[in-house]
Design an enzyme around this catalytic site. Structure first.
Site: not given
Ligand code: THU
Length: 136
Positions: A60, A47, A92
């Site tokens: 993802e 992320n 996602c």
């Molecule tokens: N996040 C992801 O990378 N994948 C997910 O499926 C849920 C949320 C990230 C987005 C943000 O950077 C952090 O987690 C908090 O929501």
């Protein structure tokens, strides 16, 4: 979708590794993902947050967009790693569903333990698909 134990171990290891590169300075919730394509190649993502919050991107989708940008269109499995084995968000799930609902989803914690094992079909029932769009 069945994958070998070696592929499972490799996917979780790659997601764990990708998570180290998460840029999560606002939420402090680091996520790593690794996507196994039909070609056997693995594409990872983390992320990436932004001071303008909605501009950030999930791990993802970072992995998916990388894979698709390299020509991949078919996916066997995805591993997602967070501290508490949090599930993939709805956006996602929808993005991944574009390429099929059979994809295996492995959700692991930072100890590398798979806490949840499911499919995209189970995570996104009654998905919105391209066949629901009007034909021009
Ligand atoms: N996040 C992801 O990378 N994948 C997910 O499926 C849920 C949320 C990230 C987005 C943000 O950077 C952090 O987690 C908090 O929501």
């Amino acid at each position: 979708m069945t994958i070998t134990q070696t592929q499972r171990d490799e996917l979780v290891a790659r997601a764990l590794d990708a998570r180290r590169h998460a840029y999560a300075r606002y939420s402090n919730y680091a996520v790593g993902a690794a996507l196994l394509a039909g070609t056997g190649k693995i594409y990872s993502g983390a992320n990436v947050e932004n001071a303008a919050y909605p501009t950030g991107m999930c791990a993802e989708r970072a992995a998916l967009f990388h894979a698709v940008s390299e020509g991949e269109r078919q996916f066997e499995a995805i591993a997602v790693v967070t501290e508490n084995a949090g599930m993939p968000c709805g956006a996602c799930r929808q993005a991944l569903s574009e390429f099929g609902l059979d994809t295996l989803v492995l959700v692991a914690n930072t100890g590398g333990k798979i806490v949840s094992e499911t499919t995209l079909a189970a995570l996104l029932p009654q998905a919105f698909r391209s066949d629901q769009l009007p034909r021009g």
